[in-house]
Design an enzyme around this catalytic site. Structure first.
Site, PDB file in Angstrom:
ATOM      1  N   HIS A 119       0.914  -1.301   0.325  1.00  0.00           N
ATOM      2  CA  HIS A 119       0.089  -0.112  -0.016  1.00  0.00           C
ATOM      3  C   HIS A 119       0.852   1.220  -0.027  1.00  0.00           C
ATOM      4  CE1 HIS A 119      -2.737  -3.161   1.072  1.00  0.00           C
ATOM      5  NE2 HIS A 119      -2.889  -2.817   2.357  1.00  0.00           N
TER       6      HIS A 119
ATOM      7  N   ASP B  97      -5.332  -6.625  -3.265  1.00  0.00           N
ATOM      8  CA  ASP B  97      -5.842  -6.289  -1.746  1.00  0.00           C
ATOM      9  C   ASP B  97      -7.407  -6.867  -2.161  1.00  0.00           C
ATOM     10  OD1 ASP B  97      -6.205  -5.756   0.689  1.00  0.00           O
ATOM     11  OD2 ASP B  97      -6.393  -3.547   0.300  1.00  0.00           O
TER      12      ASP B  97
END
EC number: 3.4.19.-
Length: 393
Positions: free
Chosen positions: A234, A292
């Protein structure tokens, strides 16, 4: 989706394709698979008459290593807004339709109603469908929840466990671990992985917090832990964090994982993030992409209160990856590393991420627009229409 057994009636499969990228472009246009492995690459390959082989005529498609997604909430993530906000689990079809042959399952914020045991069961279910499926032990919180009560034992005794994660840092949802706790966790993962003959990475979730990558910079500066033991993900959550990630990658010769956010919000798309990392001088070999998918994309107000969420999908992963090639940010040979070779190296999956004699027969067939059309895992076709050109000797 037709079952893998129905697709793989013969013990050998001969693929005839337009081109093969291994990831480098090969002269070969034929791939022979048997026993879950690639046994031959070449042009005009022939099998002796009478041998049980299925010939797949896909000479309009390009063969590449099947993609690897190292960050998948296979049991569903979420829950930040209560039990009604838990995300659904992912299906095998959702995975293979994107050309993905290998997944690594993760737990996130919720390791109470979701557990490592639940994750292991889901991973084994995907494997029963024919996928190559692994998992990280642990979750956001520290100490990490485990299957055996110990990180080292999980890595040593459970084949599917290949690392620890996703461990949350610099996030209001993390357990705010002290530096010594992070050091002990990573050390346990390293020793457990050594005993098991695994890479044993620690997959770190980066939040919006002001500390950013500081805990990992300290870890690599103040201990003997090598940089390839820790993978921050991320890193494109916001522009400032991405700049910090570029400095981190360059300073430690470390790998960073970019998330293909469906709605980047205040962050950067995977396309923009990879483009910026490359412009800063980060080697494409040090960049990976993950989805994700089936995790939550929660929104919080200025006081940290939950206000809503979306469920992540893996379609953006492939769309942003294709855009990098079409926009000539990276040639296909280098771009394949972001979803295949680089990921295999980071995870320690030596037989994946490359098309070569002896490697796993995990192959994705792309059309000219680089859209996945068929996905083979261990030589079995798990996705893609069977046409009349396919015959069996």
């Amino acid at each position: 989706m037709m079952s893998g057994k129905a697709r793989q009636a013969a013990p050998m499969t001969l693929l005839r394709v337009a081109e093969v990228f291994a990831p480098e472009r090969l002269a070969a246009t034929d791939i022979l698979m048997a026993g879950g492995r690639i046994v031959a690459l070449g042009q005009g390959l022939a099998v002796p008459q009478g041998w049980p082989v299925q010939v797949v005529d896909a000479r309009h498609l390009i063969a590449v290593p099947a993609f690897i997604d190292q960050h998948v909430h296979v049991t569903g993530g979420g829950g930040e807004g209560g039990c009604g906000t838990r995300c659904p689990p992912i299906t095998t079809r959702d995975i293979v339709a994107m050309g993905i042959g290998t997944v690594v399952g993760v737990l996130g914020t919720d390791s109470i109603s979701r557990s490592p045991a639940d994750l292991l069961a889901a991973v084994r279910g995907l494997a029963a469908d024919g996928l190559a499926a692994y998992m990280y032990t642990g979750a956001y919180r520290v100490p990490a929840p485990t299957l055996t009560g110990d990180i080292q034992r999980d890595l040593a005794w459970i084949p599917e466990v290949i690392g620890v994660g996703e461990i949350a840092i610099s996030d209001h949802r993390s357990s705010q671990p002290r530096q010594d706790e992070l050091e002990r966790l990573v050390s346990d993962a390293r020793v457990g992985a050594m005993l098991a003959g695994k890479r044993g990475i620690c997959h770190f979730h980066l939040g919006d917090g002001k500390r950013g990558l500081e805990p990992l910079r300290r870890l690599l500066t103040e201990t003997e832990i090598p940089a390839d033991q820790v993978i921050p993900t991320h890193v494109n959550r916001r522009a400032e964090l991405l700049e910090e990630a570029a400095e981190y990658a360059l300073a430690f010769d470390a790998s960073v994982d970019v998330t293909a956010f469906e709605d980047a919000g205040d962050g950067l798309s995977a396309f923009d993030a990879v483009s910026r990392l490359l412009a800063r001088g980060v080697s494409p070999a040090r960049i990976t992409l993950s989805s994700d998918c089936n995790g939550s994309l929660p929104e919080f107000d200025a006081d940290g209160a939950y206000v809503g969420m979306q469920v992540a999908r893996n379609t953006t992963l492939i769309a942003d990856w294709r855009r990098l090639v079409h926009a000539r940010v990276l040639p296909l040979e280098s771009a394949l590393g972001l979803l295949a070779g680089n990921v295999a190296r980071v995870l320690g999956l030596a037989d994946k991420g490359r098309l070569a004699v002896g490697s796993d027969a995990d192959i994705t067939l792309l059309d000219k627009a680089l859209q996945p059309q068929r996905t083979f895992v261990a030589g079995r076709c798990l996705y893609g229409a069977v046409d009349h050109h396919e015959t069996a000797r």
